[in-house]
Design a protein around this motif. Structure first.
Motif, PDB file in Angstrom:
ATOM      1  N   VAL A 243      40.644  10.841  84.430  1.00  0.00           N
ATOM      2  CA  VAL A 243      40.764  10.078  85.677  1.00  0.00           C
ATOM      3  C   VAL A 243      39.405   9.450  85.968  1.00  0.00           C
ATOM      4  O   VAL A 243      38.392  10.138  86.060  1.00  0.00           O
ATOM      5  N   LEU A 244      39.377   8.130  86.124  1.00  0.00           N
ATOM      6  CA  LEU A 244      38.124   7.405  86.311  1.00  0.00           C
ATOM      7  C   LEU A 244      37.805   7.148  87.769  1.00  0.00           C
ATOM      8  O   LEU A 244      36.636   7.227  88.178  1.00  0.00           O
ATOM      9  N   GLY A 245      38.795   6.801  88.558  1.00  0.00           N
ATOM     10  CA  GLY A 245      38.516   6.464  89.945  1.00  0.00           C
ATOM     11  C   GLY A 245      39.778   6.301  90.755  1.00  0.00           C
ATOM     12  O   GLY A 245      40.892   6.285  90.230  1.00  0.00           O
TER      13      GLY A 245
ATOM     14  N   LEU B 236      43.842   2.329  81.974  1.00  0.00           N
ATOM     15  CA  LEU B 236      45.081   2.044  82.700  1.00  0.00           C
ATOM     16  C   LEU B 236      44.751   1.949  84.184  1.00  0.00           C
ATOM     17  O   LEU B 236      44.043   2.808  84.727  1.00  0.00           O
ATOM     18  N   ILE B 237      45.264   0.918  84.842  1.00  0.00           N
ATOM     19  CA  ILE B 237      45.063   0.747  86.280  1.00  0.00           C
ATOM     20  C   ILE B 237      46.412   0.420  86.900  1.00  0.00           C
ATOM     21  O   ILE B 237      47.114  -0.486  86.443  1.00  0.00           O
TER      22      ILE B 237
ATOM     23  N   ALA C 203      42.589   4.519  88.413  1.00  0.00           N
ATOM     24  CA  ALA C 203      42.170   4.081  87.071  1.00  0.00           C
ATOM     25  C   ALA C 203      42.059   5.307  86.186  1.00  0.00           C
ATOM     26  O   ALA C 203      41.485   6.332  86.590  1.00  0.00           O
ATOM     27  N   LEU C 204      42.607   5.205  84.987  1.00  0.00           N
ATOM     28  CA  LEU C 204      42.608   6.324  84.047  1.00  0.00           C
ATOM     29  C   LEU C 204      42.176   5.804  82.682  1.00  0.00           C
ATOM     30  O   LEU C 204      42.619   4.741  82.252  1.00  0.00           O
ATOM     31  N   GLY C 205      41.297   6.530  82.037  1.00  0.00           N
ATOM     32  CA  GLY C 205      40.792   6.112  80.734  1.00  0.00           C
ATOM     33  C   GLY C 205      41.351   6.949  79.604  1.00  0.00           C
ATOM     34  O   GLY C 205      41.629   8.144  79.777  1.00  0.00           O
TER      35      GLY C 205
END
Length: 431
Positions: free
Chosen positions: A215-217, A190-191, A204-206
């Motif tokens: 939480v990715l970034g 998800l962005i 960005a969340l995976g």
């Protein structure tokens, strides 16, 4: 490059650990019963804290005896000799507490550090304690009266707490932005961009194949422009995220997000436009008296299980809106097909509702807002990024598995079938 005193500290800690594991001396603490009763007058916690301080002093004295020998006894093999005492401090429960320590000098007349004292004095636990308490809502103004447990404690004044939080939040942000992603097995990413103060924070969340969220970034920008989004995705690539794997990408309506995902993932990207954003955009064009009826029809269409049924319902609503409000109709038409990606993939009902919007990111940012509620003045620099990154880490600790996570294998199977006869773009271009 480390400075000399930092190297000396590390060596002292290593020597102390070797003493503990190889020699393993015994430390005994004797407390008179009358003293224990006196300490208990103020509670068991007070007894434990005071006993802990005495135990620290005994540990330091045992290390001193090992390095300098028994006091007033000749010892040709000693490594150092005593050089008086001075007042130092140790870190206990997020506060600095005064404690006396013995100073040692080597035969070359250089300061010999006690490894035990260096461990008792480390700021890491202090900074971690400050970060945790402030993320739970404790302000710098109230930190001292709430935390103080020793009458002579210090280092918990407003300015000191602020400095410790800055260092701790920088470390937390660095860990978030640099942690490797290669081992994550993600079924969806998800962005979304969320306004925060006067900035646009793009997160960005995976979602893993087990349903867990990560939480990715994070990137900060004025808008969701191609430069910011491209930098975020390029960073994910550098940290090990494989964009050639078929995956669902849940985005809001920003064209920059869509273009960046397509550039990195190509045909491996199944783009799902956020249905919640679509509803907001359509309703934003309508007068108040028409919003409830249109909202009900949108919700009914997206709640349908079959792609064909949902598509027909949206097309029927589009024709109605052309007569009622052409601007709303054009808003509905734009990207309509991508709002139905989860329908085309025949994702089961529970999981479809979880993956049809970017609500997970909005929910995470509600935790960020709560964590930041005590900040009264926002300054330039990395302050916003530190606070938002810290808030997202707090939100991550509260994450549960997505609703319908047991149906994720069906999503993976649908995506695999959809790309089985297509060449997948494996290039991961860097913006």
């Amino acid at each position: 490059m480390q400075k000399r005193y930092q190297i000396d500290r590390q060596r002292a800690v290593q020597q102390f650990r070797r003493l503990a594991t190889e020699v393993n001396p015994t430390v005994q603490m004797m407390l008179p019963m009358a003293g224990i009763v006196g300490l208990l007058q103020e509670g068991v916690g007070h007894l434990l804290r005071e006993a802990g301080l005495q135990l620290m002093m005994l540990v330091m004295e045992e290390e001193t005896r090992h390095l300098a020998g028994q006091r007033h006894q000749p010892n040709p093999g000693r490594q150092a000799h005593r050089w008086g005492k001075e007042q130092g401090f140790c870190v206990v429960d997020g506060q600095k507490v005064p404690i006396p320590r013995t100073r040692l000098r080597s035969k070359q007349n250089r300061e010999v550090r006690l490894g035990s004292y260096e461990m008792f004095q480390r700021n890491g636990p202090l900074e971690a304690s400050v970060w945790d308490k402030m993320m739970r809502g404790l302000s710098t103004r109230n930190y001292e009266p709430v935390v103080r447990e020793f009458a002579n404690a210090y280092g918990i004044e407003k300015s000191a707490v602020s400095e410790n939080f800055i260092e701790a939040s920088r470390d937390k942000l660095k860990q978030l932005m640099e942690r490797p992603l290669g081992e994550l097995r993600l079924c969806a990413v998800l962005i979304d961009g969320t306004p925060f103060r006067d900035r646009q924070m793009i997160a960005a969340l995976g979602i893993g194949r087990d349903g867990r969220k990560t939480v990715l970034g994070l990137r900060e920008g004025a808008t969701e422009n191609a430069t910011v989004v491209g930098a975020l995705l390029s960073d994910l690539v550098e940290r090990g995220l494989d964009f050639s794997t078929p995956r669902l990408y849940i985005l809001d309506g920003a064209k920059a997000l869509h273009a960046a995902v397509r550039r990195h993932a190509g045909e491996a990207a199944f783009v799902q436009r956020c249905q919640v954003h679509k509803k907001r955009n359509v309703l934003g064009h309508l007068p108040e008296e028409h919003k409830p009826a249109v909202k009900r029809k949108l919700q009914a269409a997206y709640a349908m299980a079959e792609y064909d049924d949902a598509k027909r319902a949206l097309e029927r609503l589009h024709r109605e809106l052309m007569d009622l409000n052409p601007s709303a109709a054009r808003s509905l038409e734009e990207g309509m097909e991508e709002t139905l990606t989860v329908h085309k993939l025949r994702v089961p009902d529970q999981l479809r509702r979880s993956l049809a919007s970017t609500n997970v990111i909005e929910s995470a940012f509600s935790v960020v807002e709560t964590a930041c509620r005590n900040v009264k003045r926002w300054r330039d620099g990395d302050q916003i990024e530190r606070w938002v990154g810290s808030g997202l880490l707090v939100a991550e600790r509260q994450f549960r598995k997505v609703i319908g996570y047991r149906q994720i294998p069906m999503l993976l199977s649908s995506m695999a079938n959809a790309v089985s006869n297509k060449p997948i773009a494996k290039g991961t271009a860097v913006a």
